[in-house]
Scaffold this motif. Structure first.
Motif, PDB file in Angstrom:
ATOM      1  N   ILE A   1       0.727  -1.754   0.346  1.00  0.00           N
ATOM      2  CA  ILE A   1       0.324  -0.025   0.069  1.00  0.00           C
ATOM      3  C   ILE A   1       1.033   1.342   0.334  1.00  0.00           C
ATOM      4  CG2 ILE A   1      -2.059   1.466   0.789  1.00  0.00           C
ATOM      5  CD1 ILE A   1      -2.580  -1.649   0.414  1.00  0.00           C
ATOM      6  N   ASP A   2       0.338   2.015  -1.220  1.00  0.00           N
ATOM      7  CA  ASP A   2       1.993   3.177  -0.785  1.00  0.00           C
ATOM      8  C   ASP A   2       0.544   4.660  -0.826  1.00  0.00           C
ATOM      9  OD1 ASP A   2       3.241   5.261  -1.778  1.00  0.00           O
ATOM     10  OD2 ASP A   2       2.449   5.304  -3.536  1.00  0.00           O
ATOM     11  N   CYS A   3       1.868   5.189   0.744  1.00  0.00           N
ATOM     12  CA  CYS A   3       0.897   6.207   1.857  1.00  0.00           C
ATOM     13  C   CYS A   3       1.859   6.820   0.968  1.00  0.00           C
ATOM     14  CB  CYS A   3       1.185   5.507   2.780  1.00  0.00           C
ATOM     15  SG  CYS A   3       0.047   3.409   3.326  1.00  0.00           S
ATOM     16  N   GLN A   4       2.248   7.278   0.478  1.00  0.00           N
ATOM     17  CA  GLN A   4       3.191   8.004  -0.682  1.00  0.00           C
ATOM     18  C   GLN A   4       4.125   9.616   1.103  1.00  0.00           C
ATOM     19  OE1 GLN A   4       0.111  10.755  -2.093  1.00  0.00           O
ATOM     20  NE2 GLN A   4      -0.863   9.367  -3.576  1.00  0.00           N
ATOM     21  N   SER A   5       2.930   9.614   1.696  1.00  0.00           N
ATOM     22  CA  SER A   5       4.021  11.182   2.448  1.00  0.00           C
ATOM     23  C   SER A   5       3.908  10.397   4.213  1.00  0.00           C
ATOM     24  CB  SER A   5       3.623  12.739   2.774  1.00  0.00           C
ATOM     25  OG  SER A   5       4.468  13.190   0.809  1.00  0.00           O
ATOM     26  N   HIS A   6       4.634  10.403   4.817  1.00  0.00           N
ATOM     27  CA  HIS A   6       4.081  10.341   6.178  1.00  0.00           C
ATOM     28  C   HIS A   6       3.085  11.113   6.923  1.00  0.00           C
ATOM     29  CE1 HIS A   6       5.109  10.708  10.633  1.00  0.00           C
ATOM     30  NE2 HIS A   6       5.434   9.864  10.802  1.00  0.00           N
ATOM     31  N   THR A   7       2.197   9.994   7.984  1.00  0.00           N
ATOM     32  CA  THR A   7       2.101  10.483   8.883  1.00  0.00           C
ATOM     33  C   THR A   7       1.654   9.964   9.643  1.00  0.00           C
ATOM     34  OG1 THR A   7      -0.096   9.392   7.583  1.00  0.00           O
ATOM     35  CG2 THR A   7       0.082  11.550   6.826  1.00  0.00           C
ATOM     36  N   HIS A   8       1.419  10.207  11.630  1.00  0.00           N
ATOM     37  CA  HIS A   8       1.525   9.501  12.676  1.00  0.00           C
ATOM     38  C   HIS A   8       0.371   8.193  12.649  1.00  0.00           C
ATOM     39  CE1 HIS A   8       4.284  12.218  14.268  1.00  0.00           C
ATOM     40  NE2 HIS A   8       3.821  13.163  13.554  1.00  0.00           N
ATOM     41  N   HIS A   9      -0.926   9.084  11.801  1.00  0.00           N
ATOM     42  CA  HIS A   9      -2.052   8.323  11.743  1.00  0.00           C
ATOM     43  C   HIS A   9      -1.900   6.882  10.853  1.00  0.00           C
ATOM     44  CE1 HIS A   9      -6.593   7.482  11.321  1.00  0.00           C
ATOM     45  NE2 HIS A   9      -6.101   6.912  10.119  1.00  0.00           N
ATOM     46  N   LEU A  10      -1.178   7.179   9.984  1.00  0.00           N
ATOM     47  CA  LEU A  10      -0.742   5.242   9.175  1.00  0.00           C
ATOM     48  C   LEU A  10       0.339   5.222   9.663  1.00  0.00           C
ATOM     49  CD1 LEU A  10      -1.319   6.713   5.066  1.00  0.00           C
ATOM     50  CD2 LEU A  10      -3.251   5.359   7.186  1.00  0.00           C
ATOM     51  N   GLU A  11       1.838   5.809  10.623  1.00  0.00           N
ATOM     52  CA  GLU A  11       2.445   5.077  11.329  1.00  0.00           C
ATOM     53  C   GLU A  11       1.781   4.307  12.291  1.00  0.00           C
ATOM     54  OE1 GLU A  11       7.038   6.070  13.068  1.00  0.00           O
ATOM     55  OE2 GLU A  11       5.222   7.448  13.239  1.00  0.00           O
ATOM     56  N   SER A  12       0.865   4.757  12.835  1.00  0.00           N
ATOM     57  CA  SER A  12       0.049   3.655  14.250  1.00  0.00           C
ATOM     58  C   SER A  12       0.595   2.264  13.377  1.00  0.00           C
ATOM     59  CB  SER A  12      -0.526   4.842  14.788  1.00  0.00           C
ATOM     60  OG  SER A  12      -1.647   4.925  13.797  1.00  0.00           O
ATOM     61  N   LEU A  13      -0.715   2.709  11.604  1.00  0.00           N
ATOM     62  CA  LEU A  13      -1.504   1.221  11.614  1.00  0.00           C
ATOM     63  C   LEU A  13       0.057   0.497  10.743  1.00  0.00           C
ATOM     64  CD1 LEU A  13      -3.955   2.824   9.727  1.00  0.00           C
ATOM     65  CD2 LEU A  13      -4.250   1.520  12.110  1.00  0.00           C
ATOM     66  N   GLY A  14       0.879   0.835  10.629  1.00  0.00           N
ATOM     67  CA  GLY A  14       2.179  -0.070  10.845  1.00  0.00           C
ATOM     68  C   GLY A  14       3.512   0.519   9.235  1.00  0.00           C
ATOM     69  N   ALA A  15       2.781   1.450   9.025  1.00  0.00           N
ATOM     70  CA  ALA A  15       3.159   1.883   7.718  1.00  0.00           C
ATOM     71  C   ALA A  15       4.625   2.621   8.316  1.00  0.00           C
ATOM     72  CB  ALA A  15       2.236   3.192   6.833  1.00  0.00           C
ATOM     73  N   ARG A  16       5.455   2.486   6.863  1.00  0.00           N
ATOM     74  CA  ARG A  16       6.710   2.972   7.324  1.00  0.00           C
ATOM     75  C   ARG A  16       7.765   3.479   6.094  1.00  0.00           C
ATOM     76  NH1 ARG A  16      10.468  -1.316   5.768  1.00  0.00           N
ATOM     77  NH2 ARG A  16       9.212  -3.351   5.710  1.00  0.00           N
ATOM     78  N   MET A  17       8.603   3.856   6.469  1.00  0.00           N
ATOM     79  CA  MET A  17       8.788   4.590   5.566  1.00  0.00           C
ATOM     80  C   MET A  17      10.781   3.568   4.912  1.00  0.00           C
ATOM     81  SD  MET A  17       8.806   7.237   5.079  1.00  0.00           S
ATOM     82  CE  MET A  17       8.503   9.176   5.737  1.00  0.00           C
ATOM     83  N   ILE A  18      10.727   3.270   3.499  1.00  0.00           N
ATOM     84  CA  ILE A  18      11.479   2.562   2.652  1.00  0.00           C
ATOM     85  C   ILE A  18      11.897   3.357   1.525  1.00  0.00           C
ATOM     86  CG2 ILE A  18      10.222   0.153   2.289  1.00  0.00           C
ATOM     87  CD1 ILE A  18       8.837   0.628  -0.073  1.00  0.00           C
ATOM     88  N   SER A  19      13.519   3.359   1.047  1.00  0.00           N
ATOM     89  CA  SER A  19      14.136   3.932  -0.175  1.00  0.00           C
ATOM     90  C   SER A  19      12.786   4.225  -1.134  1.00  0.00           C
ATOM     91  CB  SER A  19      15.488   3.560  -0.338  1.00  0.00           C
ATOM     92  OG  SER A  19      15.406   2.114  -1.059  1.00  0.00           O
ATOM     93  N   LYS A  20      13.493   4.954  -1.969  1.00  0.00           N
ATOM     94  CA  LYS A  20      12.612   5.459  -3.359  1.00  0.00           C
ATOM     95  C   LYS A  20      13.226   4.117  -3.937  1.00  0.00           C
ATOM     96  CE  LYS A  20      14.781   8.634  -6.277  1.00  0.00           C
ATOM     97  NZ  LYS A  20      14.187   9.738  -6.854  1.00  0.00           N
ATOM     98  N   LYS A  21      14.499   3.929  -4.112  1.00  0.00           N
ATOM     99  CA  LYS A  21      14.661   2.663  -5.067  1.00  0.00           C
ATOM    100  C   LYS A  21      13.796   1.486  -4.514  1.00  0.00           C
ATOM    101  CE  LYS A  21      19.145  -0.234  -6.153  1.00  0.00           C
ATOM    102  NZ  LYS A  21      20.231  -0.385  -5.840  1.00  0.00           N
ATOM    103  N   ASP A  22      13.713   0.967  -3.797  1.00  0.00           N
ATOM    104  CA  ASP A  22      12.766  -0.520  -3.079  1.00  0.00           C
ATOM    105  C   ASP A  22      11.530  -0.026  -3.810  1.00  0.00           C
ATOM    106  OD1 ASP A  22      15.588  -1.640  -2.044  1.00  0.00           O
ATOM    107  OD2 ASP A  22      14.845  -1.064   0.339  1.00  0.00           O
TER     108      ASP A  22
END
Length: 223
Positions: free
Chosen positions: A192-213
Motif C-alpha cells: 500500500i503506497d501511503c506516499q508521505s508520512h503521517t502519524h495516523h498511518l504510522e500507528s497502523l504499521g506504515a514505514r519508510m523505504i527507499s525510493k529505489k526499493d
C-alpha cells in the motif's frame, strides 16, 4: 512559490505525456517535475512510474516521487487493542466502490490539522472520477446508521494500491475503513503506497523505504 524554484525543475509539455525517470532524477525535495495537465492518461502514466500530483489548486501542478517513500506492507498491519474492540462492536458498515464521488468530495473538504485548504482541485477530482469509471480508482466507504462518516480512495496499479486520501467525520471511522480494506485485500496487494508520512498511518504499521526499493517493487508488480 519563488520563480527561481522552477528554474531547477523540469517543465512538462502539455502535448506530450512523459516524465523524468524518477529512478535517476532526484528533483527538488522529491518533486520530479511541474506543469503538464491532469488528463487521466497522464495521471495513470505517472502512477505506473511511482509519481503522483500534489499541489495547491491555484498554483502550478507539481509531480512528486519522494525519497524515502512511506508505505505499508499488508502483513505488517498493526491493529491496536482499542481498535480491535471498535471493530468487534461492528458499529460501522464498510463498503467498497459504492459512492466514490462522495468519498473524494469529503476528502477535499475535510479540515485537517496544519492545513488551511485542500490539494484536491476540481480538475483533479474530475480525473479521478473518470479513473474510477474505468475501474482504476477505488473507494472505501464507512457508514454509521446510514450516514457516510468516513472513507478513503486511491488507484490500483497491478498489485500495488496507491492510497490518495481519507476522511473521518467520527472517531475511528477512517481507521476502521483502512484496516478493513487492508485485511480484505491482504492477498491481493503486495504494498500500500501511503506516499508521505503521517502519524495516523504510522500507528497502523506504515514505514519508510527507499525510493529505489519502492520503484523496484512497483515495477515488479504493476502489471
Amino acid at each position: 512559490m519563488k520563480a527561481g524554484f522552477f528554474l531547477l525543475m523540469v517543465r512538462l509539455n502539455k502535448n506530450e505525456i512523459s516524465f523524468p525517470d524518477p529512478a535517476i532524477y532526484n528533483g527538488h525535495e522529491g518533486i520530479i517535475a511541474f506543469g503538464g495537465d491532469l488528463s487521466i492518461e497522464r495521471i495513470w502514466f505517472a502512477y505506473q512510474n511511482g509519481i503522483f500530483p500534489w499541489f495547491n489548486p491555484d498554483e502550478e501542478i507539481l509531480w512528486w516521487c519522494p525519497d524515502p517513500r512511506f508505505v505499508l506492507f499488508p502483513d505488517e498491519l498493526k491493529v491496536s487493542k482499542s481498535m480491535q474492540k471498535v471493530l468487534a462492536r461492528n458499529i460501522f458498515t464498510i463498503t467498497e466502490n459504492q459512492n466514490f464521488d462522495e468519498v473524494i468530495y469529503n476528502c477535499s473538504i475535510i479540515r485537517r490539522k496544519d492545513q488551511d485548504g485542500t490539494w484536491l482541485s476540481e480538475d483533479l477530482m474530475d480525473s479521478f472520477k473518470q479513473l474510477h469509471h474505468y475501474g482504476l480508482a477505488k473507494s472505501v466507504e464507512v457508514w454509521l446508521d446510514g450516514d457516510l462518516v468516513g472513507g478513503l480512495y486511491g488507484l490500483q496499479v497491478g498489485n500495488i494500491f496507491c492510497g490518495e486520501s481519507m476522511f473521518s467525520k467520527v472517531s475511528n471511522a477512517s481507521k476502521a475503513g483502512f484496516i478493513h480494506f487492508v485485511q480484505q485485500h491482504a492477498g491481493d496487494f503486495t504494498l500500500i503506497d501511503c506516499q508521505s508520512h503521517t502519524h495516523h498511518l504510522e500507528s497502523l504499521g506504515a514505514r519508510m523505504i527507499s525510493k529505489k526499493d519502492f520503484l523496484n517493487i512497483l515495477h515488479q508488480h504493476k502489471k
